[in-house]
Every structure is written in C-alpha cells, then in structure tokens.
Scaffold this motif. Structure first.
Motif, PDB file in Angstrom:
ATOM      1  N   VAL A 160      51.874 -18.004  30.697  1.00  0.00           N
ATOM      2  CA  VAL A 160      51.680 -18.696  29.567  1.00  0.00           C
ATOM      3  C   VAL A 160      51.787 -17.545  28.246  1.00  0.00           C
ATOM      4  CG1 VAL A 160      49.226 -18.279  29.723  1.00  0.00           C
ATOM      5  CG2 VAL A 160      50.349 -20.145  28.331  1.00  0.00           C
ATOM      6  N   THR A 161      52.321 -17.962  27.505  1.00  0.00           N
ATOM      7  CA  THR A 161      52.257 -17.137  25.955  1.00  0.00           C
ATOM      8  C   THR A 161      50.987 -17.824  25.134  1.00  0.00           C
ATOM      9  OG1 THR A 161      53.513 -18.845  24.774  1.00  0.00           O
ATOM     10  CG2 THR A 161      54.871 -17.187  26.017  1.00  0.00           C
TER      11      THR A 161
ATOM     12  N   MET B 221      40.339 -13.797  21.484  1.00  0.00           N
ATOM     13  CA  MET B 221      39.613 -13.990  22.523  1.00  0.00           C
ATOM     14  C   MET B 221      40.577 -13.442  23.761  1.00  0.00           C
ATOM     15  SD  MET B 221      37.153 -15.123  24.108  1.00  0.00           S
ATOM     16  CE  MET B 221      36.197 -15.778  25.630  1.00  0.00           C
ATOM     17  N   VAL B 222      41.897 -13.573  23.671  1.00  0.00           N
ATOM     18  CA  VAL B 222      42.597 -12.836  24.760  1.00  0.00           C
ATOM     19  C   VAL B 222      42.306 -11.444  24.800  1.00  0.00           C
ATOM     20  CG1 VAL B 222      45.019 -12.192  25.517  1.00  0.00           C
ATOM     21  CG2 VAL B 222      44.477 -14.582  24.754  1.00  0.00           C
TER      22      VAL B 222
ATOM     23  N   VAL C  45      42.332 -10.284  32.071  1.00  0.00           N
ATOM     24  CA  VAL C  45      43.932 -10.716  31.931  1.00  0.00           C
ATOM     25  C   VAL C  45      44.709  -9.363  31.637  1.00  0.00           C
ATOM     26  CG1 VAL C  45      43.266 -12.724  31.171  1.00  0.00           C
ATOM     27  CG2 VAL C  45      43.575 -11.121  29.671  1.00  0.00           C
ATOM     28  N   HIS C  46      45.938  -9.654  31.877  1.00  0.00           N
ATOM     29  CA  HIS C  46      46.838  -8.610  31.463  1.00  0.00           C
ATOM     30  C   HIS C  46      47.462  -8.976  30.281  1.00  0.00           C
ATOM     31  CE1 HIS C  46      46.156  -5.962  34.699  1.00  0.00           C
ATOM     32  NE2 HIS C  46      46.619  -7.086  35.837  1.00  0.00           N
ATOM     33  N   HIS C  47      47.459  -8.474  29.063  1.00  0.00           N
ATOM     34  CA  HIS C  47      48.270  -8.692  27.978  1.00  0.00           C
ATOM     35  C   HIS C  47      48.911  -7.618  27.038  1.00  0.00           C
ATOM     36  CE1 HIS C  47      48.709 -10.742  23.694  1.00  0.00           C
ATOM     37  NE2 HIS C  47      49.443 -11.236  24.620  1.00  0.00           N
ATOM     38  N   ARG C  48      50.207  -7.712  26.741  1.00  0.00           N
ATOM     39  CA  ARG C  48      50.611  -6.855  25.747  1.00  0.00           C
ATOM     40  C   ARG C  48      51.037  -7.620  24.342  1.00  0.00           C
ATOM     41  NH1 ARG C  48      53.345  -5.288  30.365  1.00  0.00           N
ATOM     42  NH2 ARG C  48      55.342  -6.431  29.674  1.00  0.00           N
ATOM     43  N   PRO C  49      50.994  -6.932  23.473  1.00  0.00           N
ATOM     44  CA  PRO C  49      51.185  -7.717  22.016  1.00  0.00           C
ATOM     45  C   PRO C  49      52.533  -8.338  22.270  1.00  0.00           C
ATOM     46  CG  PRO C  49      50.260  -5.675  21.595  1.00  0.00           C
ATOM     47  CD  PRO C  49      50.470  -5.599  23.171  1.00  0.00           C
TER      48      PRO C  49
ATOM     49  N   GLY D 266      53.566 -10.614  24.165  1.00  0.00           N
ATOM     50  CA  GLY D 266      53.935 -10.942  25.531  1.00  0.00           C
ATOM     51  C   GLY D 266      53.009 -12.096  26.277  1.00  0.00           C
ATOM     52  N   ALA D 267      53.627 -12.454  27.205  1.00  0.00           N
ATOM     53  CA  ALA D 267      52.745 -13.433  28.103  1.00  0.00           C
ATOM     54  C   ALA D 267      51.366 -12.984  28.593  1.00  0.00           C
ATOM     55  CB  ALA D 267      53.693 -13.764  29.281  1.00  0.00           C
TER      56      ALA D 267
END
Length: 217
Positions: free
Chosen positions: A24-25, A43-44, A53-57, A59-60
């Motif tokens: 999900v994006t 929140m992410v 969670v794993h998240h890069r700017p 990115g998904a």
C-alpha cells in the motif's frame, strides 16, 4: 505503540495486501482510512519509529514482523466480533463492520477467546475472510477473483469484500452469498459486465462486483 490508531493503521495495511500482493502507498492508505494524506504521513512516521512498519519517503508501506503480529491480532478480534454479531445477535452481514470496529478495541483477550470458543472457533467471518487462530496462524483459501476468472470457470463463492454494504445487500438479493455456486458464462467488454449462472438463474454483474467476489480456484 499499542494505541487504537496504531491498531487501525496496521490492520488497514494488512487488509490491502491480504488478497493481492502489491504493498500500500500512503495515498492509498489515506483513502482507505478516510484521512488526509498529511495525517497519514505523520502517523506512518510514528509507526516506523515504533518498529511496526518499513517506509521510505514516497515509497510503499510494509509491516514489520511486529506490525504484522499486531495486525493479525486486530484482524482476529474484528472478524470474531463480526461472526458473533451475525450468529448470535441477528445482525445481517452488511451491518456488522462498524459495530466490530468499535467492539474490537473494547474486548479483553479472555472475553474474545471465550466468544470464539462459544462459536466453535470459526475459521472465516460472514464475508469469507479468514479468521486468524489465537496463535496467529492464518489459513487462506485458494481463490480466484471473479474479474480474473476465465469463461467457463465454475466454483463456490469463498469471499466477498465487505467494503460496500449496499453491494452486499444487492448480492444477497441476487442469491450470491458464501458457498453459492457460480459459473462464468461470458464477459461483455463494452458494458464491462460479467454474466454468471447461479442456482437461481443468470445475472449480469458489473465491474465493481467482479472486483469484490472470489471463487474457489
């Protein structure tokens, strides 16, 4: 990080990839939760800092093992409650989602497990979504999306998305529910509809329905 908001976020991320593989994006998550993109972005960041969670700017978003465990716990709670409301309290399948959203955060683990036992430890909810076991095990049926089913494919309905209560009512009126037998008779490319045979006869189903019904593979 065990806030109600965190539980709702990881559950929404889990839902996005439960029946298809694409992560999900942030914008998709915002749409699913009905929130502004900026709210979701903040929140992410908090979820990532908490190791959920794993998240890069740009990115998904993907769940960590800890985030996935929390998501499965909440999914179990939500789906047990939905099943309980339908089987013991007379709710229809299109009425339970909002009630379960509230109750899933209020029940203790002890009461939740007691409810599950009283129901015979069900393995699916009223819409066919698998109910994780108390140990986190999830058994998902081998299924094909109606929109992807070839002409001539016949199978039992194993899952119907509960995202649109009005569509659930339409399907119930058409005699399409869990375990109903469907056969794909043909596709109408200009109207986008799919003609299927049910036990009650033939019916044309539009693209929205075709993206919400899964048949046994």
């Amino acid at each position: 990080m065990q806030s109600t908001a965190a539980e709702d976020y990881v559950k929404a991320i889990y839902h996005h990839t439960e029946w298809q593989p694409e992560p999900v994006t942030p914008s998709q998550l915002a749409t699913r939760l009905g929130l502004a993109n900026s709210t979701v972005t903040e929140m992410v960041k908090k979820l990532a800092a908490a190791g959920l969670v794993h998240h890069r700017p740009y990115g998904a978003i993907e769940l960590t093992s800890e985030g996935a465990a929390l998501a499965v716990r909440q999914v179990r709670r939500h789906r047990v409650v939905e099943t309980w409301l339908v089987e013991r309290h007379g709710y229809d399948w299109d009425e339970v989602h909002d009630e379960a959203e509230i109750l899933e955060h209020a029940l203790s683990d002890r009461l939740l497990d007691s409810i599950a036992r009283s129901l015979g430890d069900p393995v699916r909810d009223p819409h066919g979504d698998p109910i994780p076991a108390a140990d986190g095990t999830v058994v998902r049926p081998d299924a094909v999306l109606l929109a992807d089913a070839a002409v001539g494919h016949a199978g039992a309905v194993v899952r119907i998305s509960d995202s649109d209560p009005a569509m659930l009512r339409f399907l119930a009126d058409a005699g399409i529910a869990l375990d109903a037998s469907l056969e794909v008779l043909g596709q109408k490319p200009y109207s986008g509809s799919i003609q299927v045979r049910t036990d009650a006869g033939t019916v044309d189903l539009g693209p929205q329905v075709a993206q919400a019904v899964w048949l046994s593979a």
